[in-house]
Motif scaffolding. Structure first.
Motif, PDB file in Angstrom:
ATOM      1  N   TRP A 239       0.749  -1.466  -0.218  1.00 50.68           N
ATOM      2  CA  TRP A 239      -0.328  -0.060   0.225  1.00 50.68           C
ATOM      3  C   TRP A 239       1.069   0.972   0.149  1.00 50.68           C
ATOM      4  O   TRP A 239       0.397   2.133  -0.767  1.00 50.68           O
ATOM      5  N   ILE A 242       1.835   2.010  -3.168  1.00 50.40           N
ATOM      6  CA  ILE A 242       0.653   2.594  -4.398  1.00 50.40           C
ATOM      7  C   ILE A 242       0.607   3.318  -4.438  1.00 50.40           C
ATOM      8  O   ILE A 242       0.202   4.607  -4.539  1.00 50.40           O
ATOM      9  N   LYS A 243       0.678   4.183  -3.175  1.00 53.30           N
ATOM     10  CA  LYS A 243       0.907   5.368  -2.346  1.00 53.30           C
ATOM     11  C   LYS A 243       1.459   6.455  -3.242  1.00 53.30           C
ATOM     12  O   LYS A 243       1.546   7.297  -3.699  1.00 53.30           O
ATOM     13  N   MET A 245       3.501   5.352  -6.537  1.00 47.83           N
ATOM     14  CA  MET A 245       3.723   5.313  -7.630  1.00 47.83           C
ATOM     15  C   MET A 245       1.871   6.619  -7.980  1.00 47.83           C
ATOM     16  O   MET A 245       2.356   6.972  -8.678  1.00 47.83           O
ATOM     17  N   LEU A 246       0.732   7.084  -7.377  1.00 48.81           N
ATOM     18  CA  LEU A 246       0.244   7.851  -7.120  1.00 48.81           C
ATOM     19  C   LEU A 246       0.325   9.544  -7.235  1.00 48.81           C
ATOM     20  O   LEU A 246       0.616  10.329  -7.976  1.00 48.81           O
ATOM     21  N   MET A 247       2.324   9.526  -6.447  1.00 53.31           N
ATOM     22  CA  MET A 247       2.723  10.670  -5.556  1.00 53.31           C
ATOM     23  C   MET A 247       3.746  10.790  -8.183  1.00 53.31           C
ATOM     24  O   MET A 247       4.146  11.983  -7.479  1.00 53.31           O
ATOM     25  N   THR A 248       3.689   9.570  -7.894  1.00 53.46           N
ATOM     26  CA  THR A 248       4.772   9.710  -9.199  1.00 53.46           C
ATOM     27  C   THR A 248       4.286  10.492 -10.141  1.00 53.46           C
ATOM     28  O   THR A 248       5.397  11.456 -10.732  1.00 53.46           O
TER      29      THR A 248
END
Length: 258
Positions: A239, A242-243, A245-248
């Motif tokens: 998780w 995932i966080k 990746m979303l910030m990338t």
């Protein structure tokens, strides 16, 4: 969720995502390859040995973004290194001047915030940076306004397209989608303290915590980067990945001329 289960989920996720992306992005990969071949007779794919998780050494793939023999010119550009001792010392002086200007309780408050925990010791950051500024060379090398970058190379670096061939490294198992960046051998060999070496306990990755935290800000010190790498190594989970990746995606939109 224990570490072994996290690593298993991470590996399955990596293979699925990297495989799908390689298929979907294959037209873009082909176009960039052909453009690079047109720009120069040099190989379009740059291969460099890197140190990843648990000090595993592997061949990392990137689209070439620099002139041929760029590695041999590194010593001539050491004054441009954003992690150089001179720049570390200057940042330290700026911080101390700011603290002096604030004075009183604000000064005490700021000093409380710049304590480093390294090798099971508590170290005042000012003392550490003064000592570091007298030593030869920084562990990391990051060249600002690098003159070795080609015109097409500048575009694919700013958009991170040059990193896409590393999806094959992910499929092979050398890297993960998220992790600490694998380091060139000359950088890895300088990270010998107990604290810094913890960053190699994490998987190597295409994107990671320090990239999404500091990319484009231009004010990250070597110590901050190591601390973020160690933080990821100690706390990574599916998780958390995932966080990151979303910030990338928003991090990629912050241009950085390095």
């Amino acid at each position: 969720m224990n570490r072994k289960i996290n690593l298993l989920i991470k590996r399955v996720f990596d293979v699925l995502v990297a495989g799908i992306l390689l298929v979907l992005l294959s037209p873009l990969l082909l176009i960039v390859y052909l453009l690079l071949k047109k720009e120069s007779k040099a190989p379009a794919i740059y291969i460099s040995q890197r140190v990843g998780s648990n000090y595993h050494i592997f061949d990392l793939y990137k689209f070439r973004s620099m002139v041929p023999d760029a590695d041999k010119q590194m010593d001539m550009l050491k004054d441009l290194n954003m992690y150089s001792s001179d720049k570390v010392a200057e940042k330290m002086k700026q911080k101390m001047r700011k603290q002096d200007a604030e004075g009183g309780e604000n000064l005490k408050e700021n000093q409380d915030k710049i304590i480093l925990y390294m090798d099971d010791k508590v170290v005042d950051e000012s003392d550490y940076l003064i000592e570091k500024a007298t030593k030869d060379g920084a562990a990391f090398k990051k060249i600002g306004n690098d003159p070795r970058i080609t015109k097409l190379g500048a575009f694919i670096r700013n958009t991170s397209i040059d990193e896409l061939p590393q999806l094959w490294n992910v499929v092979k198992g050398d890297m993960s989608i998220v992790g600490n960046r694998p380091l060139p051998l000359y950088e890895a060999e300088k990270l010998t303290t107990d604290f810094a070496s913890k960053r190699f306990l994490a998987p190597a990755g295409l994107t990671g915590l320090w990239q999404v935290t500091k990319r484009g800000k231009g004010d990250m010190t070597e110590e901050e980067r190591i601390a973020l790498d160690v933080k990821y190594a100690e706390e990574f989970s599916f998780w958390f990945d995932i966080k990151i990746m979303l910030m990338t995606i928003p991090a990629l939109l912050q241009s950085e001329n390095v």
